[in-house]
Design an enzyme around this catalytic site. Structure first.
Site, PDB file in Angstrom:
ATOM      1  N   TYR A 138      40.450  16.419  11.510  1.00 49.62           N
ATOM      2  CA  TYR A 138      39.776  15.647  13.221  1.00 49.62           C
ATOM      3  C   TYR A 138      41.242  15.883  13.367  1.00 49.62           C
ATOM      4  O   TYR A 138      41.747  13.932  13.330  1.00 49.62           O
ATOM      5  CB  TYR A 138      39.956  14.698  11.939  1.00 49.62           C
ATOM      6  CG  TYR A 138      38.021  14.345  11.972  1.00 49.62           C
ATOM      7  CD1 TYR A 138      37.455  14.329  10.327  1.00 49.62           C
ATOM      8  CD2 TYR A 138      36.768  14.359  13.290  1.00 49.62           C
ATOM      9  CE1 TYR A 138      35.612  14.457  10.852  1.00 49.62           C
ATOM     10  CE2 TYR A 138      35.958  14.222  12.647  1.00 49.62           C
ATOM     11  CZ  TYR A 138      35.260  14.272  11.748  1.00 49.62           C
ATOM     12  OH  TYR A 138      33.882  14.491  11.808  1.00 49.62           O
ATOM     13  N   ASP A 170      29.850   6.588   6.795  1.00 46.86           N
ATOM     14  CA  ASP A 170      29.784   6.340   8.518  1.00 46.86           C
ATOM     15  C   ASP A 170      28.262   6.637   9.051  1.00 46.86           C
ATOM     16  O   ASP A 170      28.216   7.553   9.674  1.00 46.86           O
ATOM     17  CB  ASP A 170      30.045   7.065   8.898  1.00 46.86           C
ATOM     18  CG  ASP A 170      31.098   6.823  10.400  1.00 46.86           C
ATOM     19  OD1 ASP A 170      31.389   7.801  11.217  1.00 46.86           O
ATOM     20  OD2 ASP A 170      30.691   5.383  10.973  1.00 46.86           O
ATOM     21  N   ASN A 188      29.699  15.207  -0.198  1.00 43.61           N
ATOM     22  CA  ASN A 188      29.849  15.432   1.211  1.00 43.61           C
ATOM     23  C   ASN A 188      31.379  14.751   1.194  1.00 43.61           C
ATOM     24  O   ASN A 188      31.107  13.026   0.406  1.00 43.61           O
ATOM     25  CB  ASN A 188      29.309  14.725   2.191  1.00 43.61           C
ATOM     26  CG  ASN A 188      30.494  14.821   3.193  1.00 43.61           C
ATOM     27  OD1 ASN A 188      30.619  15.792   4.103  1.00 43.61           O
ATOM     28  ND2 ASN A 188      30.847  13.240   3.549  1.00 43.61           N
ATOM     29  N   GLU A 189      32.946  15.323   0.782  1.00 46.40           N
ATOM     30  CA  GLU A 189      34.653  14.532   0.786  1.00 46.40           C
ATOM     31  C   GLU A 189      33.955  13.991  -0.013  1.00 46.40           C
ATOM     32  O   GLU A 189      34.532  12.831   0.013  1.00 46.40           O
ATOM     33  CB  GLU A 189      34.043  13.462   2.707  1.00 46.40           C
ATOM     34  CG  GLU A 189      33.775  14.387   3.609  1.00 46.40           C
ATOM     35  CD  GLU A 189      35.023  13.986   4.486  1.00 46.40           C
ATOM     36  OE1 GLU A 189      35.146  13.048   4.836  1.00 46.40           O
ATOM     37  OE2 GLU A 189      35.612  14.720   5.202  1.00 46.40           O
ATOM     38  N   GLU A 238      33.102  19.950   9.384  1.00 47.70           N
ATOM     39  CA  GLU A 238      32.702  18.425  10.378  1.00 47.70           C
ATOM     40  C   GLU A 238      34.354  18.650  11.909  1.00 47.70           C
ATOM     41  O   GLU A 238      35.627  19.047  10.943  1.00 47.70           O
ATOM     42  CB  GLU A 238      33.297  17.172   9.989  1.00 47.70           C
ATOM     43  CG  GLU A 238      32.124  16.903   9.128  1.00 47.70           C
ATOM     44  CD  GLU A 238      31.842  14.899   8.970  1.00 47.70           C
ATOM     45  OE1 GLU A 238      30.884  15.252   8.224  1.00 47.70           O
ATOM     46  OE2 GLU A 238      32.554  14.512   9.307  1.00 47.70           O
ATOM     47  N   LYS A 275      30.762  10.391  18.490  1.00 46.99           N
ATOM     48  CA  LYS A 275      31.321  11.638  18.869  1.00 46.99           C
ATOM     49  C   LYS A 275      30.291  13.162  19.161  1.00 46.99           C
ATOM     50  O   LYS A 275      30.425  14.340  19.393  1.00 46.99           O
ATOM     51  CB  LYS A 275      32.027  12.438  17.164  1.00 46.99           C
ATOM     52  CG  LYS A 275      33.149  11.737  16.934  1.00 46.99           C
ATOM     53  CD  LYS A 275      34.233  12.155  15.282  1.00 46.99           C
ATOM     54  CE  LYS A 275      34.735  11.186  15.228  1.00 46.99           C
ATOM     55  NZ  LYS A 275      34.781  10.291  14.366  1.00 46.99           N
ATOM     56  N   TYR A 331      41.578  11.681  14.221  1.00 47.97           N
ATOM     57  CA  TYR A 331      42.283  10.504  13.199  1.00 47.97           C
ATOM     58  C   TYR A 331      43.437  10.248  13.135  1.00 47.97           C
ATOM     59  O   TYR A 331      43.978   9.484  12.251  1.00 47.97           O
ATOM     60  CB  TYR A 331      41.601  10.872  11.920  1.00 47.97           C
ATOM     61  CG  TYR A 331      39.527  10.081  11.964  1.00 47.97           C
ATOM     62  CD1 TYR A 331      38.134  10.833  11.892  1.00 47.97           C
ATOM     63  CD2 TYR A 331      39.424   8.758  12.290  1.00 47.97           C
ATOM     64  CE1 TYR A 331      37.705  10.399  12.180  1.00 47.97           C
ATOM     65  CE2 TYR A 331      38.290   7.952  12.699  1.00 47.97           C
ATOM     66  CZ  TYR A 331      37.709   8.876  12.406  1.00 47.97           C
ATOM     67  OH  TYR A 331      36.184   8.637  11.999  1.00 47.97           O
ATOM     68  N   TRP A 341      31.254  18.125  15.003  1.00 43.77           N
ATOM     69  CA  TRP A 341      30.417  16.563  14.201  1.00 43.77           C
ATOM     70  C   TRP A 341      30.113  15.653  15.885  1.00 43.77           C
ATOM     71  O   TRP A 341      31.667  16.008  16.149  1.00 43.77           O
ATOM     72  CB  TRP A 341      31.437  15.727  13.564  1.00 43.77           C
ATOM     73  CG  TRP A 341      31.120  14.797  12.687  1.00 43.77           C
ATOM     74  CD1 TRP A 341      31.670  13.988  13.245  1.00 43.77           C
ATOM     75  CD2 TRP A 341      29.540  15.075  11.636  1.00 43.77           C
ATOM     76  NE1 TRP A 341      30.445  12.778  12.145  1.00 43.77           N
ATOM     77  CE2 TRP A 341      29.312  13.571  11.415  1.00 43.77           C
ATOM     78  CE3 TRP A 341      29.109  15.739  11.059  1.00 43.77           C
ATOM     79  CZ2 TRP A 341      28.587  13.051  10.955  1.00 43.77           C
ATOM     80  CZ3 TRP A 341      28.000  15.345  10.483  1.00 43.77           C
ATOM     81  CH2 TRP A 341      27.794  13.961   9.901  1.00 43.77           C
ATOM     82  N   ASN A 370      35.997  19.817   6.832  1.00 43.77           N
ATOM     83  CA  ASN A 370      36.241  18.670   7.420  1.00 43.77           C
ATOM     84  C   ASN A 370      37.923  18.067   8.082  1.00 43.77           C
ATOM     85  O   ASN A 370      38.345  17.813   6.884  1.00 43.77           O
ATOM     86  CB  ASN A 370      35.401  17.256   7.122  1.00 43.77           C
ATOM     87  CG  ASN A 370      33.896  17.310   6.961  1.00 43.77           C
ATOM     88  OD1 ASN A 370      33.345  18.278   6.914  1.00 43.77           O
ATOM     89  ND2 ASN A 370      33.234  16.967   6.170  1.00 43.77           N
TER      90      ASN A 370
HETATM   91  C1  CKU Z   1      35.933  10.193   7.291  1.00 44.44           C
HETATM   92  C2  CKU Z   1      36.007  11.380   7.455  1.00 44.44           C
HETATM   93  C3  CKU Z   1      34.430  11.759   6.935  1.00 44.44           C
HETATM   94  N1  CKU Z   1      33.229  12.260   7.929  1.00 44.44           N
HETATM   95  C4  CKU Z   1      31.996  11.951   7.735  1.00 44.44           C
HETATM   96  C5  CKU Z   1      31.168  12.156   8.652  1.00 44.44           C
HETATM   97  O1  CKU Z   1      30.216  11.555   8.298  1.00 44.44           O
HETATM   98  C6  CKU Z   1      32.305  10.889   9.575  1.00 44.44           C
HETATM   99  O2  CKU Z   1      31.057  10.948  10.825  1.00 44.44           O
HETATM  100  C7  CKU Z   1      32.756  11.212  10.400  1.00 44.44           C
HETATM  101  C8  CKU Z   1      33.254  10.235  11.626  1.00 44.44           C
HETATM  102  O3  CKU Z   1      34.036   9.308  11.599  1.00 44.44           O
HETATM  103  O4  CKU Z   1      33.325  10.349  12.488  1.00 44.44           O
HETATM  104  C9  CKU Z   1      33.921  11.521   9.749  1.00 44.44           C
END
Ligand code: CKU
Length: 600
Positions: A471, A166, A414-415, A509, A573, A475, A554, A469
């Site tokens: 959300y 992203d 990362n993830e 995050e 964000k 999400y 984040w 991370n």
């Molecule tokens: C998909 C979850 C991981 N995270 C990665 C980061 O690079 C993205 O910017 C962030 C987002 O969706 O804001 C989510």
């Protein structure tokens, strides 16, 4: 792996001339450049700033979104006085890969868009004359390169990237280019490790040179007073009443390495600034100089208007001003190594950073989220080549950054998809091969996505501390459902607690997309008020679990991403806007973090 990644210095034995400024630039969609002799240089095309990503300088979409080969060219003068020296061109980063030509001669290639490499041009230059350097770059993505993605071809024949990540695929000469003249016999590398003995400290060092001349190492304090010296390529500097480097209370010494037995006319001299400090994980604590710390800060991006992904000292200076104002003490170089100057500033400002390789997108679900396929990432024909490049970039990352006091830990992914059994052998290989790279043995870790929990992840034995991370509130369980989001997050933390978590947990995050200036009472998603509600929710949870030793929200600032129905001209964000102005959440953290000690 690169032979030497020392940051350039200028002194009586070494020169460093930056070749920044306007170069010539052109796309090579039909790959005709090589046949047309572009490697010897060209005057057509357009002028292009270096360092900068090329994307945002165009006003047509095909150019901004261009995917494929591109060429840069410029002239540079080599003085006759440089005869007898070793001549290098050092590229601080070319994204994502490059081939270098000087006066039409191919010098070398490099894979990886976020780490430096040097081209030995000694045999290709004309002394006392102008020379031509040409860079053939490429910005395509694949599953066998870092960062991971796909490159597709549209029906009109144009290529287009499909990132499994992203952030926007900004490309080009994103960092400076240096013309270096170096002594034939010289320092190639050095290492430092530290032992604290009450008020005193021992700086154990090694020096690598390409010759047999004797080496002398000295350490000077911030006032320039030499406090210790030692002879030999390996040794120990004994520092009385050492002034330690501490979080948000930095102190830097100057290390000087002299090659040759005549101090008056050394063969080579290399100097660098180092901080005496130790880092250790003990139970669920992260210790700096044996004192527990709590990470307050951000996930970031190297991203700004006009420069794209390029290093911009003005933006970096502003970002540090904002991070100091808000009361932060750390950040993660998400999702790739940043320009070396960022680490130098962090060294000076006493910030801790988690240094991340661009092993991002190693998860098909994320690819699906961004348009990929839904299958196992760790079971595909791309894995062998990917692993080679992954460990190569980890080696170069550690080689480049190992002497910065600001580097707290290495983030190796990362993830990634860690629920997949196929991940285990890949992780074992990466963790085995990276085990001894860092003389200071800093922690190694990676971020865990929402899918990768204490119940589902297959690789939780590998990291030295956990980076989560999460959300809820965005999400999932967004808006008025946020109370379920908090309850679910607490459920998960209770499971970590019940499982007897034995390593620190850092939230790397969490957050909510927020359109600056959008307000509503009561709140709705995308408003500044809602972003604060989400961050307050996370803060309540963090304050209730003692094994949580960090909160890195984040993101520091809004940043550019691919276009899509989930992005409003990028990711919003940010706690600050892309032009670095505060949203309401900035004042929430200013209040929350400045009530705490700087390092906790
Ligand atoms: C998909 C979850 C991981 N995270 C990665 C980061 O690079 C993205 O910017 C962030 C987002 O969706 O804001 C989510």
């Amino acid at each position: 792996m690169e032979t030497s990644l020392l940051y350039p210095v200028t002194n009586d034995q070494r020169t460093d001339q930056k070749l920044d400024g306007l170069w010539r630039f052109k796309f090579d969609e039909t790959k005709q450049g090589a046949k047309a002799g572009w490697e010897t240089g060209f005057h057509d095309g357009v002028s292009m700033p270096v360092p900068a990503s090329f994307n945002d300088f165009f006003t047509d979409k095909d150019s901004r979104e261009y995917t494929g080969d591109f060429w840069y060219s410029r002239k540079f003068f080599v003085p006759s006085a440089a005869k007898g020296k070793a001549l290098f061109l050092r590229f601080d980063a070319v994204t994502h890969r490059a081939t270098i030509f000087v006066n039409g001669k191919e010098i070398r290639s490099h894979e990886g868009g976020f780490l430096p490499f040097a081209a030995d041009i000694s045999s290709a230059v004309h002394y006392g004359a102008e020379n031509t350097v040409v860079v053939k770059g490429n910005n395509e993505l694949s599953r066998e390169a870092l960062p991971a993605g796909d490159t597709i071809t549209l029906r009109n024949g144009k290529k287009m990237v499909r990132p499994f990540f992203d952030f926007y695929n900004y490309s080009g000469l994103n960092r400076s280019v240096h013309l270096l003249t170096l002594p034939q016999e010289r320092v190639l590398d050095y290492t430092t490790t530290f032992e604290l003995n009450g008020q005193d400290a021992t700086v154990n060092y090694t020096v690598t040179t390409n010759g047999d001349a004797p080496v002398t190492v000295s350490l000077a304090d911030a006032d320039g007073q030499v406090v210790a010296t030692a002879q030999g390529k390996e040794g120990a500097l004994q520092v009385k009443n050492a002034h330690l480097w501490q979080v948000r209370n930095a102190y830097l010494y100057t290390l000087t390495i002299q090659v040759g037995d005549d101090a008056e006319t050394p063969v080579d001299t290399y100097t660098d600034r180092i901080g005496i400090r130790t880092i250790r994980i003990s139970g669920t604590n992260i210790l700096v100089n044996d004192k527990p710390i709590y990470l307050k800060g951000f996930g970031r991006h190297e991203d700004s208007p006009f420069a794209g992904r390029a290093f911009d000292l003005n933006v970096e200076k502003k970002d540090f001003a904002l991070m100091k104002w808000i009361g932060a003490n750390s950040f993660r170089t998400s999702h790739y190594p940043y320009d070396e100057q960022v680490y130098k500033i962090a060294d000076e400002e006493g910030f801790l950073l988690t240094d991340e390789v661009p092993a991002v997108g190693f998860k098909m679900a994320a690819a699906a989220f961004l348009g990929g396929l839904n299958q196992s990432f760790f079971k595909g024909p791309w894995l062998k080549k990917l692993h080679e490049r992954h460990i190569d970039q980890i080696r170069d990352l550690v080689k480049r950054d190992k002497n910065h006091p600001s580097v707290l830990a290495w983030s190796l992914f990362n993830e990634p998809d860690t629920v997949d059994e196929n991940a285990v052998p890949y992780f074992k290989q990466i963790f085995d091969e990276s085990k001894d790279l860092d003389p200071q043995s800093r922690p190694r870790t990676f971020t865990l996505s929402e899918d990768d929990t204490i119940e589902t992840s297959k690789v939780l034995d590998f990291p030295d501390f956990y980076m989560l991370n999460r959300y809820p509130g965005w999400y999932h369980f967004g808006g008025h459902q946020i109370s379920d989001g908090e309850a679910g997050l607490r459920d998960e933390m209770d499971k970590w607690q019940k499982a007897g978590v034995t390593k620190p947990v850092v939230f790397t995050e969490f957050g909510a997309d927020t359109e600056a200036g959008l307000h509503k009472l009561p709140s709705v998603m995308w408003t500044e008020e809602y972003q604060v509600e989400v961050l307050k929710m996370f803060s309540r949870v963090f304050d209730d679990y003692d094994f949580i030793k960090g909160e890195q929200v984040w993101n520091l600032a809004d940043f550019q991403t691919v276009e899509g129905n989930m992005r409003v001209n990028g990711n919003k964000k940010g706690i600050f806007t892309r032009d670095r102005q505060p949203k309401e959440a900035a004042f929430f953290y200013h209040d929350r973090w400045n009530k705490l000690p700087l390092d906790y």
